[in-house]
Design an enzyme around this catalytic site. Sequence first.
Site: not given
Length: 262
Positions: A160, A147
């Site tokens: 995350y 990501s």
Amino acid sequence: MNGQMSAQLDFTGRVALVTGGASGIGRAVATQLIGLGARVAIADRNTEGAEAVVKDLGADRATALTLDAANPESANAIADAVMDRFGRLDILVHSAGVGIERSFLETTPEEWQRLIDIDLSGTFYCAQAAAKKMVPQGYGRIVTLSSTAGLRGGTGRAAYGAAKAGVVGLTKVMAVELARHGITANALAPGAIETELVAKMHSDETRRVYRAGIPMDRYGSPDETAFTAVFLASEQAGYVTGHVLGVDGGFLAAGVMHRDKS
């Protein structure tokens, strides 16, 4: 997919395992691979969702499997099941993952561990299980999902972002160690993509701030991300390995931007 790309990319005879394939980017990847001739195993913790995708795509070319990505035994069982069903495993697109938007100071140990277990350890377990099937074949393509949060710091991305940064490091190690076996390993770094996960993670304020940093001034689609994954999974991408490819509308490239109001 446009006709030119369809003519160039042919997955006939190839077998792919797509984790997280019941929805979002994973579903888009599975759909495109099937359309280009591959046989696809769709693995997801949402078994009913995976079965629904198989029904849509055609049971003769696809199969649904139940996956607990954080469990190494589940990952190994999935790889074995693909071999039992199709006789080989050429491609892994590991899209399974979870997310949370929580500040660094407020992230609990339980939230931290869950993200690390599923997003980082799950990538390791599934990629290792798949690679063990690919090595004897002398061929393989591994595409992981990192990501932009794993490459740049962002509010609410402690767990995350750390997990996705780990995916980048892991993917580069795989690329180095597996190259002699004819296996490539690359990571996608999606930015703001309109998926079910993003719908849960991104508040209205997050969307406003995120779009302000995207030169294209919009969120991307699962299909746009899947096109990139499919290329990296192709034979044509045989000399691309250890790469982290942003699919982000220019987010990672951007600095100070003055919007043209005309």
